[in-house]
Design an enzyme around this catalytic site. Sequence first.
Site, PDB file in Angstrom:
ATOM      1  N   GLU B  11      50.944  11.480  -6.398  1.00  0.00           N
ATOM      2  CA  GLU B  11      51.263  12.117  -5.116  1.00  0.00           C
ATOM      3  C   GLU B  11      50.063  12.992  -4.741  1.00  0.00           C
ATOM      4  O   GLU B  11      49.746  13.941  -5.454  1.00  0.00           O
ATOM      5  CB  GLU B  11      52.561  12.923  -5.193  1.00  0.00           C
ATOM      6  CG  GLU B  11      52.793  13.619  -6.521  1.00  0.00           C
ATOM      7  CD  GLU B  11      54.077  14.423  -6.559  1.00  0.00           C
ATOM      8  OE1 GLU B  11      54.270  15.273  -5.690  1.00  0.00           O
ATOM      9  OE2 GLU B  11      54.867  14.205  -7.495  1.00  0.00           O
ATOM     10  N   TYR B 101      54.292  11.906   4.059  1.00  0.00           N
ATOM     11  CA  TYR B 101      54.936  12.978   4.816  1.00  0.00           C
ATOM     12  C   TYR B 101      54.051  14.209   4.891  1.00  0.00           C
ATOM     13  O   TYR B 101      52.978  14.252   4.272  1.00  0.00           O
ATOM     14  CB  TYR B 101      56.296  13.314   4.190  1.00  0.00           C
ATOM     15  CG  TYR B 101      56.256  14.073   2.881  1.00  0.00           C
ATOM     16  CD1 TYR B 101      55.696  13.518   1.740  1.00  0.00           C
ATOM     17  CD2 TYR B 101      56.804  15.345   2.778  1.00  0.00           C
ATOM     18  CE1 TYR B 101      55.675  14.209   0.542  1.00  0.00           C
ATOM     19  CE2 TYR B 101      56.784  16.050   1.580  1.00  0.00           C
ATOM     20  CZ  TYR B 101      56.217  15.470   0.462  1.00  0.00           C
ATOM     21  OH  TYR B 101      56.193  16.158  -0.713  1.00  0.00           O
ATOM     22  N   ASP B 103      53.621  17.728   3.670  1.00  0.00           N
ATOM     23  CA  ASP B 103      54.098  18.646   2.643  1.00  0.00           C
ATOM     24  C   ASP B 103      53.451  20.009   2.896  1.00  0.00           C
ATOM     25  O   ASP B 103      52.282  20.209   2.561  1.00  0.00           O
ATOM     26  CB  ASP B 103      53.734  18.129   1.256  1.00  0.00           C
ATOM     27  CG  ASP B 103      54.405  18.948   0.166  1.00  0.00           C
ATOM     28  OD1 ASP B 103      55.321  19.731   0.488  1.00  0.00           O
ATOM     29  OD2 ASP B 103      54.016  18.811  -1.001  1.00  0.00           O
ATOM     30  N   HIS B 251      55.732  15.653 -15.020  1.00  0.00           N
ATOM     31  CA  HIS B 251      55.068  15.955 -13.753  1.00  0.00           C
ATOM     32  C   HIS B 251      53.786  16.708 -14.077  1.00  0.00           C
ATOM     33  O   HIS B 251      53.831  17.862 -14.495  1.00  0.00           O
ATOM     34  CB  HIS B 251      56.043  16.813 -12.923  1.00  0.00           C
ATOM     35  CG  HIS B 251      55.596  17.118 -11.534  1.00  0.00           C
ATOM     36  ND1 HIS B 251      55.728  18.367 -10.977  1.00  0.00           N
ATOM     37  CD2 HIS B 251      55.046  16.338 -10.577  1.00  0.00           C
ATOM     38  CE1 HIS B 251      55.279  18.339  -9.725  1.00  0.00           C
ATOM     39  NE2 HIS B 251      54.857  17.127  -9.459  1.00  0.00           N
TER      40      HIS B 251
END
Lengths: 57, 502
Positions: B11, B101, B103, B251
């Site tokens: 991401e 998108y 963010d 993550h």
Amino acid sequence: MPDQSQKNRPVAPSGPGGGGEGPSAPKVDKPNVDELLKRMRKVDPDQARRYRQRTGQ
Amino acid sequence: MISPTIQFGLETEIGISSDAEGEVDVVSESIALVRSATEPGVWMCWDYDCEDPHVDMRGFRVHELRQDTDEANYYAQDAARELSFVEIKSDLVLGNGARFYNDHAHPEYCTPECRTFDELVAHDRAGERILMACARHLSEQRGVAVRLYKNNTDFCGHSYGCHENYLLPRSLPWETLAQGIQAFLVTRQIFAGSGKFAIETEDKYVSPGFQISQRSDFFCELQSVDTMQRRPIVNTRDEPHANPKRFRRFHVILGDANMSPFATRLKVGSTALILEALVLDPKRTYPLLADPLGALTSISRDPKFRWEVALEGGHTATALAVQQSYLSAVRDTCDLSVPAKAALVADWESVLADLATDVMRCRNRLDWVAKMGLVHDFQRAQNLPDGDPWLQSLDLEYHRLDMSEGLYYGLEQSGAIRGVPDELVVRRAVTQPPTTRATVRGKCIQKFAACVTAAQWDHITLQGRDGPIKISLVDLFSPEEVLRCSRAIDAARSPDDLRILS
């Protein structure tokens, strides 16, 4: 779009085959970046000063 | 022992600027950029209800994140925009299974879940192509160039991330994972760093100077659930986006955004293999750094590239030696009969050997070396001092996503970079999902976009004749099951035919 990746395959040999005989260092010649250095002269020396972002994640 | 299921994705928050006069409203630019997307997809259907970034892997839920106050302030500012939360986010889920998108104040491209290193690299590059198509579209509309940068800083202490996600079995205890991987994450910047001509700290420029990582200036905790302030080396967010009884999502937030596909592959591939080794042999011991946070910056800023670190117990080592320990663990533990894994290990070994001999040998593969070599060539040619601000501007330009202007792409086109994927494969990844559960998400969007009412990583909901059809993806990780679902979607004539998958 031309297939740049095929035209620009590495000039250096690929890495070892993973047979455990140890790495063979690629012979990396200095790339010919004369054209790129000309492009770099056109980069605004102050663009990073104006580049402001919000903190992200 | 059978190799565990480990899937991965990236991401990436992108920097945005414009040639327009005056100060750039980065939030407005980011929203406009996402809304300029021309790829088919589903708009503003992201299901936020099931997200909770406050849950911690260590078994508790924090009351608030350090960024909550900042976020509340941002939302208060954004209220003046007269856009709803959903409109500000402007989520777009694409036919290739990706999410795109706004963010906070950055366009963010999240690759779909990938199963192979080739898929990951192709989808990361596909994101670059999609973003640049948006920038061209927006620039044409406005008559002013919109510029995009895949980097991690504005050189003034404002950092934004390129996060990695690894799905792995929940059976691996959290402490084993967090302790075992820490020294690997701190030292992998020697090949995964993107290089930076600045020293920074949170919210502040400190001084000129070259360091190998863009992000290492911005970490001050060992473990925590935060991601925007007081960032940790090991992020403890527990949001598996999968069956929480079977899986974890690890993550990783401390990595740099890479331009070089070779570096992206090595960063994600080596991390995935370390995770596999940890799952297969959780009792193996790994190097422990005496001062992981200190090592993170000292490695990054070491002008001699010796990368010495202190280990627990009073010994010293180098980042190269620490990486060799992890490489040995992978060789001893992982199933390297899979050609892609064997090739990754060979590349890893080769890079470590070259860094030990002469770091410049890696200028054809690693971002930090390629950038440093190019900018130093220019600095010498122009006789610039080390503190010249032009160096930072060139650093920024290295990360520009415009293939005809960006300096990384200039290097690539001059034949100076190894490991570049076939552009046809990248173009295919712009429209087609990888061979994971993303296939279900992508194909539903390709075929029935108008009927999709909600999407998340672990489910997608379509409106059928007799009500909603929610397809759960929480356990969809076997290639055979993915293929079965894929065939069902291919055969479906309407969303109602997908009720068999719900």
